[in-house]
Design an enzyme around this catalytic site. Structure first.
Site, PDB file in Angstrom:
ATOM      1  N   LYS A  51      51.169  16.862  27.653  1.00 11.40           N
ATOM      2  CA  LYS A  51      52.543  16.461  27.977  1.00 11.40           C
ATOM      3  C   LYS A  51      52.813  16.429  29.479  1.00 11.40           C
ATOM      4  CE  LYS A  51      54.709  17.324  23.560  1.00 11.40           C
ATOM      5  NZ  LYS A  51      55.681  18.066  22.740  1.00 11.40           N
ATOM      6  N   ARG A 108      49.868  22.681  18.254  1.00 13.36           N
ATOM      7  CA  ARG A 108      49.691  21.252  17.947  1.00 13.36           C
ATOM      8  C   ARG A 108      48.993  20.565  19.120  1.00 13.36           C
ATOM      9  NH1 ARG A 108      52.295  16.470  18.815  1.00 13.36           N
ATOM     10  NH2 ARG A 108      52.425  15.013  17.074  1.00 13.36           N
TER      11      ARG A 108
END
Ligand code: PT1
Length: 281
Positions: A223, A257
């Protein structure tokens, strides 16, 4: 609270587990349902399972900042054939990354074992669909929608308190609608309506979310919080991501995740060994 019943699978969360990301979105898929695309997705899932992923998270809607919504039919066409094969051929524990009630229902019907909703079941009909599926549900924190969530996100007071209050309230609302607390997984929503500083602070204070008493899922893999902190493009964020994953595990996260399963299995396994040794009598 160590085990979570996920359909026919019993997920042991007495130690941190890896959830492998399987995107079946427009960039990776044209209009779904094509055998070659489905086969590729199944192959990728098979590799992630061999590397130690406990769950495969299948998503047909991109929820990255600025992503545009997809139609219900498109989402169904993308995820259902993949979920069906992962369940039938690999016996995998599949999580469906969706906010769409019909997709939750159909995914459960073909054998998905978990529902992962970045909108926290706030779409009309989603709470009822999830509750009646009987499956565990990951409730995530986000303000707004992926199309506008990064427009100058602001919080009155510490971000972790706002996120904890939101998740606690949402969990209570879901419970009132028939979704037992015992079926809920909580996720602070890294990268969703948060500045880089918000994301870093939230990870530092993750214990405040863990105090809510439910298993914690975190998603930080590749991210922009890594990209912006280290000045790295998306394909050079693995080492930064491993550091974040280890810190999340130290603060109690039980589902991580990620895209890069093998690397995270080792990093988390090592971190967990140290934590375990420290808690021995
Ligand atoms: C997540 C998550 C998710 N993230 C859960 N589901 C995504 N439960 C999809 C960026 O800043 O964290 N938890 N499903 C992917 N979303 C993003 C958000 C991807 C932000 C990238 C960014 O780069």
């Amino acid at each position: 609270m160590t085990y979570l019943q996920c359909g026919r699978h019993r997920l042991d969360l007495s130690f941190p587990r890896v959830m492998g990301i399987l995107n079946v979105t427009p960039d990776s898929f044209s209009d779904g349902g094509h055998h070659r695309d489905v086969g590729e997705a199944v192959g990728h899932a098979e590799r992630m399972l061999a590397q130690g992923a406990a769950v495969i998270d299948v998503g047909g809607e991109s929820t990255r900042p600025g992503a545009e919504p997809v139609s219900e039919q498109q989402e169904l066409d993308r995820v259902l054939p993949v979920i069906e094969r992962l369940v039938q051929e690999l016996g995998a524990l599949v999580s469906v990354d969706t906010s769409t009630p019909q997709v939750m229902q159909e995914a459960a019907r073909v054998g998905a074992g978990m529902i992962n909703d970045v909108r926290g079941l706030r779409r009309e009909g989603a709470l009822n669909a999830a509750a009646s599926s009987g499956l565990p549900v990951c409730l995530m924190h986000m303000l707004g929608d992926p199309s506008n969530m990064q427009d100058a996100p602001r919080y009155d007071g510490p971000v972790e308190q706002a996120v904890a209050a939101f998740l606690e309230q949402r969990m209570t609302e879901c419970e009132a609608a028939g979704l037992a607390r015992e079926r809920v997984i909580l996720d602070p929503g890294f990268g969703f309506a948060k500045s880089v500083a918000h994301n870093l602070r939230l990870l530092n204070q993750l214990a405040e979310i863990e105090r809510l008493g439910r298993p914690l899922l975190v998603g930080m893999s590749r991210k922009s919080m890594i990209g912006q902190t280290l000045g790295r493009p998306v394909d050079e964020r693995l080492y930064g991501g491993l550091a974040l994953a280890v810190m999340a595990v130290e603060r109690g996260a039980k589902l991580i995740r990620v895209h890069d399963v093998q690397a995270h299995i080792d990093a988390i396994g090592m971190a967990w060994a140290v934590l375990e040794e420290g808690s021995r009598k």
